[in-house]
Motif scaffolding. Structure first.
Motif, PDB file in Angstrom:
ATOM      1  N   ARG A   1       0.826  -1.207   0.000  1.00  0.00           N
ATOM      2  CA  ARG A   1       0.000   0.000   0.000  1.00  0.00           C
ATOM      3  C   ARG A   1       0.859   1.254   0.000  1.00  0.00           C
ATOM      4  O   ARG A   1       0.458   2.284  -0.549  1.00  0.00           O
ATOM      5  N   ARG A   2       2.029   1.168   0.615  1.00  0.00           N
ATOM      6  CA  ARG A   2       2.909   2.330   0.722  1.00  0.00           C
ATOM      7  C   ARG A   2       4.258   2.032   0.103  1.00  0.00           C
ATOM      8  O   ARG A   2       4.723   0.896   0.070  1.00  0.00           O
ATOM      9  N   GLU A   3       4.883   3.080  -0.407  1.00  0.00           N
ATOM     10  CA  GLU A   3       6.206   3.033  -1.011  1.00  0.00           C
ATOM     11  C   GLU A   3       6.220   2.085  -2.208  1.00  0.00           C
ATOM     12  O   GLU A   3       5.182   1.663  -2.689  1.00  0.00           O
ATOM     13  N   GLY A   4       7.402   1.780  -2.699  1.00  0.00           N
ATOM     14  CA  GLY A   4       7.495   0.993  -3.914  1.00  0.00           C
ATOM     15  C   GLY A   4       7.424   1.876  -5.148  1.00  0.00           C
ATOM     16  O   GLY A   4       6.556   2.746  -5.248  1.00  0.00           O
ATOM     17  N   TYR A   5       8.353   1.700  -6.081  1.00  0.00           N
ATOM     18  CA  TYR A   5       8.377   2.476  -7.319  1.00  0.00           C
ATOM     19  C   TYR A   5       9.206   1.714  -8.332  1.00  0.00           C
ATOM     20  O   TYR A   5       9.965   0.798  -7.983  1.00  0.00           O
ATOM     21  N   ASP A   6       9.070   2.087  -9.621  1.00  0.00           N
ATOM     22  CA  ASP A   6       9.826   1.444 -10.700  1.00  0.00           C
ATOM     23  C   ASP A   6       9.736  -0.083 -10.636  1.00  0.00           C
ATOM     24  O   ASP A   6      10.720  -0.795 -10.796  1.00  0.00           O
ATOM     25  N   GLY A   7       8.519  -0.582 -10.373  1.00  0.00           N
ATOM     26  CA  GLY A   7       8.309  -2.029 -10.357  1.00  0.00           C
ATOM     27  C   GLY A   7       8.634  -2.705  -9.045  1.00  0.00           C
ATOM     28  O   GLY A   7       8.403  -3.910  -8.891  1.00  0.00           O
ATOM     29  N   LYS A   8       9.164  -1.964  -8.081  1.00  0.00           N
ATOM     30  CA  LYS A   8       9.484  -2.550  -6.773  1.00  0.00           C
ATOM     31  C   LYS A   8       8.223  -2.594  -5.916  1.00  0.00           C
ATOM     32  O   LYS A   8       7.312  -1.805  -6.075  1.00  0.00           O
ATOM     33  N   GLY A   9       8.179  -3.552  -4.984  1.00  0.00           N
ATOM     34  CA  GLY A   9       7.047  -3.632  -4.074  1.00  0.00           C
ATOM     35  C   GLY A   9       5.785  -4.181  -4.698  1.00  0.00           C
ATOM     36  O   GLY A   9       4.681  -3.822  -4.279  1.00  0.00           O
ATOM     37  N   GLN A  10       5.917  -5.078  -5.680  1.00  0.00           N
ATOM     38  CA  GLN A  10       4.725  -5.662  -6.293  1.00  0.00           C
ATOM     39  C   GLN A  10       5.015  -7.071  -6.788  1.00  0.00           C
ATOM     40  O   GLN A  10       6.157  -7.417  -7.093  1.00  0.00           O
ATOM     41  N   ARG A  11       3.968  -7.893  -6.843  1.00  0.00           N
ATOM     42  CA  ARG A  11       4.072  -9.277  -7.307  1.00  0.00           C
ATOM     43  C   ARG A  11       2.804  -9.638  -8.078  1.00  0.00           C
ATOM     44  O   ARG A  11       1.695  -9.266  -7.690  1.00  0.00           O
ATOM     45  N   TRP A  12       2.967 -10.392  -9.156  1.00  0.00           N
ATOM     46  CA  TRP A  12       1.808 -10.957  -9.845  1.00  0.00           C
ATOM     47  C   TRP A  12       1.373 -12.221  -9.110  1.00  0.00           C
ATOM     48  O   TRP A  12       2.208 -13.041  -8.716  1.00  0.00           O
ATOM     49  N   VAL A  13       0.090 -12.379  -8.909  1.00  0.00           N
ATOM     50  CA  VAL A  13      -0.483 -13.556  -8.265  1.00  0.00           C
ATOM     51  C   VAL A  13      -1.273 -14.309  -9.333  1.00  0.00           C
ATOM     52  O   VAL A  13      -2.329 -13.850  -9.777  1.00  0.00           O
ATOM     53  N   GLU A  14      -0.748 -15.446  -9.761  1.00  0.00           N
ATOM     54  CA  GLU A  14      -1.377 -16.200 -10.853  1.00  0.00           C
ATOM     55  C   GLU A  14      -2.562 -17.030 -10.375  1.00  0.00           C
ATOM     56  O   GLU A  14      -3.501 -17.285 -11.125  1.00  0.00           O
ATOM     57  N   HIS A  15      -2.519 -17.488  -9.115  1.00  0.00           N
ATOM     58  CA  HIS A  15      -3.601 -18.284  -8.543  1.00  0.00           C
ATOM     59  C   HIS A  15      -3.890 -17.754  -7.143  1.00  0.00           C
ATOM     60  O   HIS A  15      -2.971 -17.338  -6.425  1.00  0.00           O
ATOM     61  N   ALA A  16      -5.151 -17.790  -6.745  1.00  0.00           N
ATOM     62  CA  ALA A  16      -5.534 -17.228  -5.453  1.00  0.00           C
ATOM     63  C   ALA A  16      -4.733 -17.830  -4.300  1.00  0.00           C
ATOM     64  O   ALA A  16      -4.369 -17.129  -3.345  1.00  0.00           O
ATOM     65  N   ALA A  17      -4.434 -19.105  -4.402  1.00  0.00           N
ATOM     66  CA  ALA A  17      -3.694 -19.778  -3.328  1.00  0.00           C
ATOM     67  C   ALA A  17      -2.273 -19.223  -3.182  1.00  0.00           C
ATOM     68  O   ALA A  17      -1.648 -19.389  -2.125  1.00  0.00           O
ATOM     69  N   ASP A  18      -1.762 -18.580  -4.223  1.00  0.00           N
ATOM     70  CA  ASP A  18      -0.406 -18.025  -4.166  1.00  0.00           C
ATOM     71  C   ASP A  18      -0.352 -16.686  -3.439  1.00  0.00           C
ATOM     72  O   ASP A  18       0.728 -16.141  -3.208  1.00  0.00           O
ATOM     73  N   ALA A  19      -1.512 -16.135  -3.093  1.00  0.00           N
ATOM     74  CA  ALA A  19      -1.546 -14.795  -2.502  1.00  0.00           C
ATOM     75  C   ALA A  19      -0.852 -14.735  -1.154  1.00  0.00           C
ATOM     76  O   ALA A  19      -0.237 -13.718  -0.810  1.00  0.00           O
ATOM     77  N   ALA A  20      -0.906 -15.806  -0.374  1.00  0.00           N
ATOM     78  CA  ALA A  20      -0.254 -15.806   0.938  1.00  0.00           C
ATOM     79  C   ALA A  20       1.260 -15.689   0.787  1.00  0.00           C
ATOM     80  O   ALA A  20       1.912 -14.917   1.503  1.00  0.00           O
ATOM     81  N   ALA A  21       1.822 -16.449  -0.150  1.00  0.00           N
ATOM     82  CA  ALA A  21       3.271 -16.388  -0.365  1.00  0.00           C
ATOM     83  C   ALA A  21       3.686 -15.016  -0.881  1.00  0.00           C
ATOM     84  O   ALA A  21       4.713 -14.461  -0.453  1.00  0.00           O
ATOM     85  N   ALA A  22       2.889 -14.457  -1.776  1.00  0.00           N
ATOM     86  CA  ALA A  22       3.208 -13.129  -2.306  1.00  0.00           C
ATOM     87  C   ALA A  22       3.153 -12.083  -1.198  1.00  0.00           C
ATOM     88  O   ALA A  22       4.001 -11.177  -1.133  1.00  0.00           O
ATOM     89  N   PHE A  23       2.168 -12.206  -0.320  1.00  0.00           N
ATOM     90  CA  PHE A  23       2.045 -11.278   0.817  1.00  0.00           C
ATOM     91  C   PHE A  23       3.303 -11.333   1.678  1.00  0.00           C
ATOM     92  O   PHE A  23       3.843 -10.286   2.075  1.00  0.00           O
ATOM     93  N   THR A  24       3.793 -12.536   1.932  1.00  0.00           N
ATOM     94  CA  THR A  24       5.012 -12.699   2.738  1.00  0.00           C
ATOM     95  C   THR A  24       6.229 -12.134   2.012  1.00  0.00           C
ATOM     96  O   THR A  24       7.070 -11.456   2.621  1.00  0.00           O
ATOM     97  N   GLU A  25       6.323 -12.391   0.703  1.00  0.00           N
ATOM     98  CA  GLU A  25       7.460 -11.888  -0.079  1.00  0.00           C
ATOM     99  C   GLU A  25       7.517 -10.367  -0.083  1.00  0.00           C
ATOM    100  O   GLU A  25       8.596  -9.772  -0.178  1.00  0.00           O
ATOM    101  N   LEU A  26       6.359  -9.720   0.022  1.00  0.00           N
ATOM    102  CA  LEU A  26       6.302  -8.250   0.036  1.00  0.00           C
ATOM    103  C   LEU A  26       6.511  -7.675   1.430  1.00  0.00           C
ATOM    104  O   LEU A  26       6.347  -6.476   1.637  1.00  0.00           O
ATOM    105  N   GLY A  27       6.871  -8.539   2.374  1.00  0.00           N
ATOM    106  CA  GLY A  27       7.239  -8.062   3.704  1.00  0.00           C
ATOM    107  C   GLY A  27       6.160  -8.171   4.747  1.00  0.00           C
ATOM    108  O   GLY A  27       6.328  -7.696   5.879  1.00  0.00           O
ATOM    109  N   GLY A  28       5.013  -8.769   4.402  1.00  0.00           N
ATOM    110  CA  GLY A  28       3.949  -8.914   5.378  1.00  0.00           C
ATOM    111  C   GLY A  28       3.307  -7.606   5.787  1.00  0.00           C
ATOM    112  O   GLY A  28       2.750  -7.480   6.885  1.00  0.00           O
ATOM    113  N   VAL A  29       3.381  -6.613   4.906  1.00  0.00           N
ATOM    114  CA  VAL A  29       2.791  -5.298   5.193  1.00  0.00           C
ATOM    115  C   VAL A  29       1.451  -5.192   4.455  1.00  0.00           C
ATOM    116  O   VAL A  29       1.166  -5.975   3.544  1.00  0.00           O
ATOM    117  N   PRO A  30       0.599  -4.225   4.830  1.00  0.00           N
ATOM    118  CA  PRO A  30      -0.680  -4.072   4.125  1.00  0.00           C
ATOM    119  C   PRO A  30      -0.489  -3.907   2.621  1.00  0.00           C
ATOM    120  O   PRO A  30       0.438  -3.219   2.170  1.00  0.00           O
TER     121      PRO A  30
END
Length: 359
Positions: free
Chosen positions: A151-180
């Motif tokens: 939700r905060r910070e991140g630029y030039d492609g940083k701070g984001q992940r593509w989620v191909e399947h709903a079940a992958d969202a938990a891992a992506a959330f963790t990879e992004l630092g566990g922040v909102p």
């Protein structure tokens, strides 16, 4: 508080010492202003061209007090300035432009989209999540694939992940630092466009022609301007820009990024409450570029004209590409802008070149 319009010889403060701050400082000195830059790096690109360079963190009270003693008004080169820094400056009697409303909205991607939708501006569908479980639940409800961003910070492609399947969202959330995070539905767009717009202290607006943008790995690579668009698309972009500027009670230059959809609609991707990389073409394509426009706006001067006098292809110079300066400087249609950064790291913006052609 300062009296506007500011007279030449006044000092304009800039929070941030990178390339945008450097080009803002150069525009300000061209108009006869002094510049005071607050930056953590004593050898910053902007600090080396400013009248005063204050070295300190953006939340350093002593540094902010020094800036307040020097500056009649303060602006910033990037949107992730701590809100407390603006509050402190205002308490010290210094006006900041753009104001805290724009900063607060732009710093939170969910608040940004909520503001846009409330202003009658369309965006992709989105949802927020504060935990891995919420991320999975929202991804399931929205349907994958989707894009997850902090939700905060991140630029030039940083701070984001593509989620191909709903079940992958938990891992992506963790990879992004566990922040909102915010989850965004994909956009089936034809191309990416952007507009640079400005609003003065008197409520007047100045809007540049649309630009067409091409990204690589989340970084802007190339901008073509003016973009080849229909009058309807141009009018819609101007209407959206005017709504955003008025809704934020804005003073200064803003960059608004659009997705042009296959049916001709424009969806706003995001906006930046500052001068913008996709507006660098204005330096060699317009009589008054986005940097001078920002200084005019915050100083209370009349806004300048935005009509283009040339067609421009802007190319970002990343990493060691800046070492081609000798070749670029010898090309008659190229205008090279180097940022004075010391280390040419891969993917780092070291400069840009505007290739100019007649309209």
């Amino acid at each position: 508080m300062a009296d506007f319009p500011l007279a030449p010889g006044s000092t304009i403060g800039i929070l941030g010492g990178g390339q945008l701050g450097r080009m803002l400082a150069q525009a300000a000195t061209r108009l006869g202003f002094d510049v005071a830059v607050l930056e953590r790096d004593a050898d910053s690109p902007a600090g080396r061209v400013a009248t005063h360079c204050i070295v300190g963190a953006y939340g350093d009270t002593a540094a902010l007090e020094q800036l307040a003693r020097l500056a009649a008004v303060v602006t910033y080169e990037f949107e992730n300035v701590p809100a407390q820094a603006v509050t402190t400056l205002q308490a010290l009697g210094v006006e900041c432009a753009p104001g805290p409303e724009a900063l607060a909205v732009a710093q939170d991607r969910v608040a940004e989209k909520q503001f846009l939708n409330a202003s009658g501006v369309a965006t992709v569908a989105f949802a927020s999540a504060d935990s891995a479980a919420e991320a999975v639940a929202e991804a399931t409800a929205m349907g994958a694939p989707l894009l997850m961003k902090t939700r905060r910070e991140g630029y030039d492609g940083k701070g984001q992940r593509w989620v191909e399947h709903a079940a992958d969202a938990a891992a992506a959330f963790t990879e992004l630092g566990g922040v909102p995070v915010i989850l965004e539905a994909p956009a089936d767009f034809v191309r990416e466009l952007s507009v640079i717009a400005a609003r003065g202290r008197d409520g007047s607006t100045a809007i540049y022609p649309l630009a067409e943008n091409h990204h690589e790995h989340g970084i802007l690579r190339r901008t073509l301007a003016p973009a080849n668009v229909t009058p309807n698309v141009a009018f819609e972009a101007e209407k959206i820009a005017a709504r955003v500027l008025k809704g934020l009670n804005y003073v200064g230059v803003i960059g608004i990024e659009f997705f042009e959809m296959r049916d001709g609609r424009l969806l706003v991707n995001e906006f930046a409450p500052r001068v913008h990389n996709s507006g660098h073409w204005t330096q060699d394509g317009c009589a008054v570029d986005q940097f001078e426009q920002q200084i005019r706006a915050v100083a209370g001067w009349p806004l300048g004209p935005t009509q283009p006098h040339a067609r421009v292809e802007m190319l970002n110079l990343l990493g060691d590409e800046a070492d081609t300066w000798r070749k670029l400087a010898g090309e008659p249609d190229s205008r090279i802008h180097l940022y004075g950064k010391r280390d040419a790291k891969p993917g780092r913006k070291m400069g840009h070149v505007n290739k100019v052609k007649a309209l």
